[in-house]
Enzyme design. Structure first.
Site, PDB file in Angstrom:
ATOM      1  N   HIS A   1      -2.200  -4.046   0.603  1.00 43.03           N
ATOM      2  CA  HIS A   1      -0.810  -3.997   0.115  1.00 43.03           C
ATOM      3  C   HIS A   1      -0.446  -5.279  -0.653  1.00 43.03           C
ATOM      4  CE1 HIS A   1       3.232  -1.857   0.959  1.00 43.03           C
ATOM      5  NE2 HIS A   1       3.331  -2.569  -0.147  1.00 43.03           N
TER       6      HIS A   1
ATOM      7  N   ARG B   1       2.909   4.162  -1.314  1.00 41.71           N
ATOM      8  CA  ARG B   1       3.006   4.185   0.137  1.00 41.71           C
ATOM      9  C   ARG B   1       1.930   5.119   0.684  1.00 41.71           C
ATOM     10  NH1 ARG B   1       5.573   0.218  -0.699  1.00 41.71           N
ATOM     11  NH2 ARG B   1       7.741  -0.196  -0.145  1.00 41.71           N
TER      12      ARG B   1
END
Ligand code: NAP
Ligand code: GLV
Length: 308
Positions: free
Chosen positions: A271, A223
């Site tokens: 991502h 993250r």
């Protein structure tokens, strides 16, 4: 039996639904926010929460994650309702492959060879590393262990940092605050595979990045918020870090004007390191639905107090 689906891009929605219907023909799937009477809802499958999502779901039996990370909803979980992460070997292998690629990119001098190729230069760069090179993995859980084993097989010396002491087999284990400093001090390649929790939010700041060996490389596939992005940029600008490969950013998408986009030492993917596979994922979700209905504990439970 009603399930509300809010996978939000963690796997193709239509594929999730067709697989779940194939495995559980009696499952009625409602797309959020068209949830009908919330009192009918027994299950929610989601990646990220929304205000009021769980309101009125008085018959909720379980919350099922469409991803490995649960930072998008763990803070909103209704009291007393169990939740499960998606722990999928398919995703772990995909993540390991992405991280191995990023580490090899730097360890085998690919940025320099790409620059040479652009100039038509044929010149060997002798890679004078006759000792195993050291990788530190922050967060050595399901994905970190799979990744660490893959890197160890390729000749790296791998240490994994965890919250609690763990037997990581061939990988060295370090834990807690002292373990973090020891891992940072030794890591030529630092790989972040931690969950985002109140404890890991902003963990990698200027002070911690400065502990890394001069010219170390940073790889983040967990993250964006775990690293303080302005401190990362400063460490890259000063040459203290030799480069970074980032699959995650803060915020996502990374704004077009962000200097990380054009930094010569930075590679970015949007991502995609371990995209959810709804085919393998649906089988895992179906098993937890069966368990919840039978009153059995879920596999891969979320601990809301730890935040992961
Ligand atoms: P996991 O099995 O829960 O492993 C988490 C690891 O982090 C564990 O080793 C845990 O320690 C450690 N940890 C947690 N908090 C810590 C702390 N405060 N200090 C030190 N260690 C800490 O999770 P996973 O399945 O490997 O997934 C990891 C993360 O990868 C997810 O949360 C998600 O953010 C990210 N992810 C990204 C993508 C992508 O496409 N980019 C895809 C999938 C997952 P213990 O072993 O002591 O519990
Ligand atoms: C993706 O980021 C996941 O947590 O599965």
């Amino acid at each position: 039996m009603v399930l509300v689906c809010k996978t939000g891009g963690a796997g193709d929605d239509e594929r999730w639904k067709s697989e779940l219907r194939r495995l559980m023909p009696d499952l009625e799937i409602r797309d959020w926010p068209d949830t009908g009477d919330p009192a009918d809802v027994e299950f929610v499958l989601l990646f990220a929460s929304a205000p009021g999502l769980f309101d009125g779901m008085t018959g909720l039996r379980a919350v099922l994650s469409a991803g490995a990370g649960v930072d998008g909803f763990v803070g909103d979980l209704p009291e007393g309702v169990p939740a499960a992460r998606l722990v999928d070997p398919w995703m772990q292998t995909a993540m390991a492959a992405w991280v191995v690629h990023a580490v090899l990119h730097f360890s085998r001098n690919m940025p320099a060879y790409a620059a040479q190729q652009a100039r038509g230069v044929w010149r060997e760069r002798f890679e004078e590393h006759f000792e195993p090179r050291r990788v530190g993995i922050l967060g050595c859980g399901e994905i970190g262990r799979r990744t660490g084993r893959a890197l160890a097989d390729l000749g790296f010396r791998v240490a994994g940092w965890t919250r609690t002491p763990r037997d990581l087999g061939e990988l060295e284990n370090l834990h807690g605050a002292a373990g973090l400093n020891a891992l940072l001090d030794a890591s030529e390649f630092l790989v972040c595979l931690l969950p985002l929790t109140p404890e890991t939010d902003g963990l990698l700041d200027a002070g911690r990045l400065a502990r890394l060996p001069e010219g170390a490389f940073f790889v983040n596939a967990s993250r964006g918020r775990i690293v303080v992005q302005k401190d990362l940029l400063a460490a890259l600008d000063s040459g203290r870090l030799g480069g970074a490969w980032l699959d995650v950013a803060d915020p996502e998408p990374l704004p077009p004007g962000d200097p990380l986009w054009r930094h010569p030492g930075v590679w970015i993917t949007p991502h995609v390191a371990g995209v959810t596979n709804p085919v393998t994922g649906a089988a895992l979700v179906a098993e937890n639905i069966r368990r919840a209905r039978a009153g059995e504990p879920l596999t891969d439970p979320v601990d809301r107090n730890r935040g992961y």
